[in-house]
Design a protein around this motif. Structure first.
Motif, PDB file in Angstrom:
ATOM      1  N   LEU A 202       0.860  -1.276   0.188  1.00  0.00           N
ATOM      2  CA  LEU A 202       0.011  -0.149  -0.002  1.00  0.00           C
ATOM      3  C   LEU A 202       0.881   1.449   0.020  1.00  0.00           C
ATOM      4  CD1 LEU A 202      -2.794  -1.011   2.525  1.00  0.00           C
ATOM      5  CD2 LEU A 202      -2.637  -1.339   0.193  1.00  0.00           C
ATOM      6  N   ALA A 203       2.190   1.132   0.260  1.00  0.00           N
ATOM      7  CA  ALA A 203       2.900   2.277   0.476  1.00  0.00           C
ATOM      8  C   ALA A 203       4.285   1.885  -0.108  1.00  0.00           C
ATOM      9  CB  ALA A 203       3.177   2.732   1.872  1.00  0.00           C
ATOM     10  N   LEU A 204       5.127   2.841  -0.769  1.00  0.00           N
ATOM     11  CA  LEU A 204       6.331   2.532  -1.504  1.00  0.00           C
ATOM     12  C   LEU A 204       7.242   3.858  -1.342  1.00  0.00           C
ATOM     13  CD1 LEU A 204       8.201   0.560  -3.149  1.00  0.00           C
ATOM     14  CD2 LEU A 204       6.816   1.696  -5.171  1.00  0.00           C
ATOM     15  N   ASP A 205       8.454   3.640  -1.203  1.00  0.00           N
ATOM     16  CA  ASP A 205       9.521   4.502  -1.281  1.00  0.00           C
ATOM     17  C   ASP A 205      10.638   4.086  -1.587  1.00  0.00           C
ATOM     18  OD1 ASP A 205      10.447   7.055  -1.501  1.00  0.00           O
ATOM     19  OD2 ASP A 205      10.492   7.669   0.741  1.00  0.00           O
ATOM     20  N   ILE A 206      11.882   4.795  -2.015  1.00  0.00           N
ATOM     21  CA  ILE A 206      13.032   4.280  -2.371  1.00  0.00           C
ATOM     22  C   ILE A 206      14.029   5.346  -1.808  1.00  0.00           C
ATOM     23  CG2 ILE A 206      13.131   5.508  -4.654  1.00  0.00           C
ATOM     24  CD1 ILE A 206      14.737   2.903  -5.687  1.00  0.00           C
ATOM     25  N   SER A 207      15.209   4.808  -1.572  1.00  0.00           N
ATOM     26  CA  SER A 207      16.384   5.873  -0.983  1.00  0.00           C
ATOM     27  C   SER A 207      16.706   6.697  -1.879  1.00  0.00           C
ATOM     28  CB  SER A 207      17.404   5.012  -0.272  1.00  0.00           C
ATOM     29  OG  SER A 207      17.954   4.138  -1.251  1.00  0.00           O
ATOM     30  N   THR A 244      -0.423   2.814   5.850  1.00  0.00           N
ATOM     31  CA  THR A 244      -0.993   3.786   4.858  1.00  0.00           C
ATOM     32  C   THR A 244       0.007   4.699   4.012  1.00  0.00           C
ATOM     33  OG1 THR A 244      -1.341   5.582   6.624  1.00  0.00           O
ATOM     34  CG2 THR A 244      -3.152   4.053   6.101  1.00  0.00           C
ATOM     35  N   ALA A 245       1.176   4.740   4.628  1.00  0.00           N
ATOM     36  CA  ALA A 245       2.258   5.617   4.097  1.00  0.00           C
ATOM     37  C   ALA A 245       3.722   5.058   4.669  1.00  0.00           C
ATOM     38  CB  ALA A 245       2.091   7.079   4.446  1.00  0.00           C
ATOM     39  N   ALA A 246       4.594   5.495   4.039  1.00  0.00           N
ATOM     40  CA  ALA A 246       5.995   4.871   4.271  1.00  0.00           C
ATOM     41  C   ALA A 246       6.925   5.715   3.410  1.00  0.00           C
ATOM     42  CB  ALA A 246       6.318   3.496   4.295  1.00  0.00           C
ATOM     43  N   VAL A 247       7.859   6.442   4.056  1.00  0.00           N
ATOM     44  CA  VAL A 247       8.985   7.151   3.372  1.00  0.00           C
ATOM     45  C   VAL A 247      10.251   7.043   4.175  1.00  0.00           C
ATOM     46  CG1 VAL A 247       7.310   8.990   2.762  1.00  0.00           C
ATOM     47  CG2 VAL A 247       8.294   9.273   5.259  1.00  0.00           C
ATOM     48  N   PHE A 248      11.353   7.200   3.546  1.00  0.00           N
ATOM     49  CA  PHE A 248      12.620   7.352   3.865  1.00  0.00           C
ATOM     50  C   PHE A 248      13.022   8.831   4.229  1.00  0.00           C
ATOM     51  CE2 PHE A 248      13.994   3.232   1.852  1.00  0.00           C
ATOM     52  CZ  PHE A 248      14.347   2.566   2.835  1.00  0.00           C
ATOM     53  N   SER A 249      14.153   8.997   5.117  1.00  0.00           N
ATOM     54  CA  SER A 249      14.507  10.382   5.178  1.00  0.00           C
ATOM     55  C   SER A 249      15.583  10.577   3.972  1.00  0.00           C
ATOM     56  CB  SER A 249      15.503  10.552   6.478  1.00  0.00           C
ATOM     57  OG  SER A 249      16.252   9.671   6.776  1.00  0.00           O
ATOM     58  N   GLY A 250      16.000  11.814   3.755  1.00  0.00           N
ATOM     59  CA  GLY A 250      16.903  12.139   2.924  1.00  0.00           C
ATOM     60  C   GLY A 250      16.483  12.202   1.287  1.00  0.00           C
ATOM     61  N   ARG A 251      15.281  12.094   1.172  1.00  0.00           N
ATOM     62  CA  ARG A 251      14.451  11.979  -0.080  1.00  0.00           C
ATOM     63  C   ARG A 251      13.991  13.245  -0.407  1.00  0.00           C
ATOM     64  NH1 ARG A 251      12.699   8.216  -3.955  1.00  0.00           N
ATOM     65  NH2 ARG A 251      12.125  10.192  -4.663  1.00  0.00           N
ATOM     66  N   SER A 252      13.879  14.468   0.197  1.00  0.00           N
ATOM     67  CA  SER A 252      13.263  15.558  -0.115  1.00  0.00           C
ATOM     68  C   SER A 252      13.730  16.189  -1.433  1.00  0.00           C
ATOM     69  CB  SER A 252      13.292  16.548   1.139  1.00  0.00           C
ATOM     70  OG  SER A 252      12.516  16.061   2.208  1.00  0.00           O
ATOM     71  N   ASN A 253      15.035  16.416  -1.397  1.00  0.00           N
ATOM     72  CA  ASN A 253      15.479  17.042  -2.557  1.00  0.00           C
ATOM     73  C   ASN A 253      16.927  16.500  -3.083  1.00  0.00           C
ATOM     74  OD1 ASN A 253      14.838  20.360  -2.846  1.00  0.00           O
ATOM     75  ND2 ASN A 253      14.645  19.461  -0.532  1.00  0.00           N
ATOM     76  N   ASP A 306       5.536  12.661   5.733  1.00  0.00           N
ATOM     77  CA  ASP A 306       6.489  13.094   4.898  1.00  0.00           C
ATOM     78  C   ASP A 306       7.570  13.646   5.538  1.00  0.00           C
ATOM     79  OD1 ASP A 306       7.805  13.438   2.497  1.00  0.00           O
ATOM     80  OD2 ASP A 306       6.739  15.401   2.059  1.00  0.00           O
ATOM     81  N   VAL A 307       8.739  13.339   5.298  1.00  0.00           N
ATOM     82  CA  VAL A 307       9.931  13.903   5.973  1.00  0.00           C
ATOM     83  C   VAL A 307      10.226  15.412   5.532  1.00  0.00           C
ATOM     84  CG1 VAL A 307      12.438  13.358   6.638  1.00  0.00           C
ATOM     85  CG2 VAL A 307      10.870  11.490   6.654  1.00  0.00           C
ATOM     86  N   HIS A 308      10.632  16.183   5.963  1.00  0.00           N
ATOM     87  CA  HIS A 308      10.901  17.706   6.024  1.00  0.00           C
ATOM     88  C   HIS A 308      12.352  17.709   5.225  1.00  0.00           C
ATOM     89  CE1 HIS A 308      11.565  21.858   6.499  1.00  0.00           C
ATOM     90  NE2 HIS A 308      10.397  21.941   6.467  1.00  0.00           N
ATOM     91  N   PRO A 309      12.609  18.540   4.520  1.00  0.00           N
ATOM     92  CA  PRO A 309      13.789  18.789   3.860  1.00  0.00           C
ATOM     93  C   PRO A 309      14.978  19.077   4.659  1.00  0.00           C
ATOM     94  CG  PRO A 309      12.111  20.033   2.296  1.00  0.00           C
ATOM     95  CD  PRO A 309      11.377  19.655   3.650  1.00  0.00           C
ATOM     96  N   THR A 310      14.829  19.451   5.784  1.00  0.00           N
ATOM     97  CA  THR A 310      15.740  19.518   6.815  1.00  0.00           C
ATOM     98  C   THR A 310      16.175  18.113   7.229  1.00  0.00           C
ATOM     99  OG1 THR A 310      14.150  19.609   8.600  1.00  0.00           O
ATOM    100  CG2 THR A 310      14.959  21.813   7.881  1.00  0.00           C
ATOM    101  N   ASP A 311      15.321  17.032   6.957  1.00  0.00           N
ATOM    102  CA  ASP A 311      15.589  15.585   7.380  1.00  0.00           C
ATOM    103  C   ASP A 311      15.764  15.755   9.017  1.00  0.00           C
ATOM    104  OD1 ASP A 311      15.756  14.317   5.246  1.00  0.00           O
ATOM    105  OD2 ASP A 311      17.758  14.683   4.699  1.00  0.00           O
ATOM    106  N   TRP A 480       9.836   7.104  -7.964  1.00  0.00           N
ATOM    107  CA  TRP A 480      10.986   7.162  -8.950  1.00  0.00           C
ATOM    108  C   TRP A 480      12.358   7.111  -8.252  1.00  0.00           C
ATOM    109  CZ3 TRP A 480      10.329   7.632 -14.109  1.00  0.00           C
ATOM    110  CH2 TRP A 480       9.132   7.992 -14.807  1.00  0.00           C
ATOM    111  N   SER A 481      13.163   6.283  -8.936  1.00  0.00           N
ATOM    112  CA  SER A 481      14.642   6.086  -8.322  1.00  0.00           C
ATOM    113  C   SER A 481      15.521   7.331  -8.574  1.00  0.00           C
ATOM    114  CB  SER A 481      15.166   4.732  -8.785  1.00  0.00           C
ATOM    115  OG  SER A 481      16.723   4.913  -8.243  1.00  0.00           O
ATOM    116  N   PRO A 482      16.066   8.391  -7.834  1.00  0.00           N
ATOM    117  CA  PRO A 482      16.732   9.271  -8.255  1.00  0.00           C
ATOM    118  C   PRO A 482      17.928   8.856  -8.888  1.00  0.00           C
ATOM    119  CG  PRO A 482      16.262   9.568  -5.858  1.00  0.00           C
ATOM    120  CD  PRO A 482      15.922   8.302  -6.546  1.00  0.00           C
ATOM    121  N   SER A 483      18.496   7.778  -8.739  1.00  0.00           N
ATOM    122  CA  SER A 483      19.967   7.478  -9.403  1.00  0.00           C
ATOM    123  C   SER A 483      19.683   7.024 -10.811  1.00  0.00           C
ATOM    124  CB  SER A 483      20.491   6.260  -8.493  1.00  0.00           C
ATOM    125  OG  SER A 483      19.611   4.966  -8.612  1.00  0.00           O
ATOM    126  N   ASP A 484      18.822   6.263 -11.012  1.00  0.00           N
ATOM    127  CA  ASP A 484      18.794   5.686 -12.531  1.00  0.00           C
ATOM    128  C   ASP A 484      17.603   6.043 -13.461  1.00  0.00           C
ATOM    129  OD1 ASP A 484      17.141   3.898 -11.206  1.00  0.00           O
ATOM    130  OD2 ASP A 484      18.207   2.044 -11.892  1.00  0.00           O
TER     131      ASP A 484
END
Length: 502
Positions: A202-207, A244-253, A306-311, A480-484
């Motif tokens: 139900l929820a997805l994120d990538i580092s 319902t939601a899952a996120v990694f830190s470090g993903r904001s920017n 959601d994780v804030h851009p300040t991490d 989306w994966s930021p790397s590739d």
């Protein structure tokens, strides 16, 4: 009396009476009795006329120049006045929109440091309240602490100055672009190993570096999966209802392309559940994750996190009509914004279905169950704008990395809407295969948009032209994966499908 010619004496009888007419001109002076004197007089009169004509022309030119300057000054003044009046009207409309969207009259003042509202009546004064007490319970202020505000402002200033150059540089191949996205294809499927008794991701994120995948399942657990090996490295359990939601830190920017590979492993993972809690998980020395804090703020399911851009901060929203910001490090609740006692003047409620931070970190967006999106100033906990027009609950939100656009959708509509935050209006409506949109996600390069519903569609470019379509009837979420630039799509069959550029 003598004759002037002969010299003879004259009598009165010798004189003749003459009658003079007043229309007879007097004789000219002796100077005008000759041709040269006449020519001189005519020359003098001509010269005087010429001098007078020259003087009149000079005066005419001067008056004409003064008139032109006056007209130019008047036109410039009118333009300035028109611009100032427009800015005044826009400010009045924005102020009226804030008051009406909050559901209070324009004569009501909401203290930025208090959860109470004070009516401004004749003869009364509005006082700021730092903290109120309801029974035996203390209510936290609706503004962030000053130190946290300074951190938010510093992060926003740094990110806004760096983001434009980073997006302009883009990413090298094989990161997809709108021109190459049509060549993307499914290469693999990652088994997230959720229980078969309650199937479904139900929820997805990538580092940020693209190496770890975070999944939240119907089985109440959160899994961390190594993307390269496909092995589950951590199973995070403790929620009593579906995630319902899952996120990694470090993903904001995140950086884009090869630069993203240098990003560190995420220090935290955060999960939200229908059990009304938010759990933060800290990375350990053995590259696993352990429970750091349980954030129990809400009386209803938590629907967005959601994780804030300040991490260093995590924001979340719930169906109980409130949203809050906590510290990632110690779990302290820094701000809690409860729902007003009534809906706003247009009947829009405060049952939240989604939550997202703006890339600069000074704003947040919450999607409601009745088709509205509320934009908040997170420092003061005050509402800045309301976007209306969606059909049904707005359960998925995604900001563009350039900070200009917000994409939102609901399951009851067959289209996603792209809101321009500069114009406060819809700039694009993106049609899909039908109702039932599950997720919308903009990539880190601000060029591609994934829409997951009855199928998976990728749109690209400023006009969001359709680039690719894949059949995905059971898909529920995407990232989306930021790397590739790989597109990861979670599914009810417990797998994560990976689409990459060929």
């Amino acid at each position: 009396m003598q004759d002037p010619v002969t010299g003879e004496e004259l009598t009165r009888e010798d004189l003749i009476t003459l009658q003079q007419s007043p229309r007879i001109a007097f004789p000219r002076p002796p100077t005008h009795s000759s041709v040269p004197s006449l020519l001189t007089a005519l020359q003098n009169e001509y010269d005087a006329m010429v001098y007078e004509t020259v003087a009149l022309r000079k005066q005419y030119d001067s008056v004409r120049q003064d008139l032109a300057n006056a007209l130019y000054t008047n036109d410039a003044s009118m333009r300035v006045i028109a611009r100032l009046m427009k800015e005044r009207n826009d400010a009045r409309e924005a102020l009226a929109s804030i008051h009406t969207s909050l559901g209070v009259p324009t004569t009501t003042s909401i203290s930025s440091s208090s959860t109470t509202t004070t009516s401004t009546a004749p003869g009364s004064a509005t006082q700021d309240v730092d903290m109120t007490v309801q029974g035996d319970e203390q209510v936290l202020p609706r503004s962030l602490p000053p130190a946290v505000m300074e951190q938010v402002d510093a992060t926003a200033s740094q990110l806004s100055s760096e983001r434009r150059a980073r997006i302009k540089r883009g990413a090298s191949a094989p990161y997809p672009t709108p021109a190459t996205a049509s060549s993307m294809e499914e290469r693999e499927a990652i088994n997230a190993a959720h229980r078969a008794s309650s199937p479904g991701i139900l929820a997805l994120d990538i580092s940020a570096n693209g190496s770890l995948v975070l999944t939240g399942g119907q089985d109440k657990s959160v899994h961390v999966v190594d993307r390269a090996s496909g092995q589950v490295t951590a199973k995070l359990q403790g929620h009593s209802k579906p995630i319902t939601a899952a996120v990694f830190s470090g993903r904001s920017n995140p950086a884009v392309g090869d630069a993203a590979l240098e990003a560190p492993m995420p220090a935290f993972a955060v999960s939200a559940s229908a059990d009304g809690s938010v759990r933060t998980w800290r990375r350990t020395e053995n590259d696993s994750y352990e429970l750091a804090h349980v954030l129990e703020t809400y009386d209803a399911p938590v629907t967005g996190v959601d994780v804030h851009p300040t991490d260093s901060l995590v924001g979340s929203a719930s169906r109980d009509g409130s949203w809050a910001i906590h510290s990632l490090e110690n779990g302290e609740r820094l701000m809690h914004v409860p729902a007003p006692a009534a809906s706003d003047d247009q009947g829009t409620g405060y049952v939240y279905e989604s939550f997202a931070f703006h890339p600069d970190g000074q704003l947040a967006a919450t999607g409601t169950a009745d088709g509205a999106i509320r934009i908040w100033d997170i420092k003061q906990g005050e509402q800045s704008a309301v976007f209306r027009g969606h059909e049904g609950n707005v359960h998925t939100l995604s900001f563009s990395q350039n900070g200009y656009l917000l994409v939102a959708a609901s399951r009851d509509a067959s289209h996603a809407k792209v809101w321009d935050l500069r114009k406060l209006d819809v700039t694009r409506t993106i049609e899909t295969a039908g109702s039932g949109i599950e997720s919308v996600r903009l990539d880190a390069s601000a060029q591609l948009l994934a829409v997951v519903g009855r199928d998976v569609r990728v749109f690209g470019g400023k006009s969001f032209e359709l680039c690719a379509t894949w059949d995905a009837a059971s898909c529920t979420c995407a990232q989306w994966s930021p790397s590739d630039g790989a597109l990861l799509v979670g599914s009810l069959d417990r797998s994560v499908r990976v689409f990459v550029s060929s």
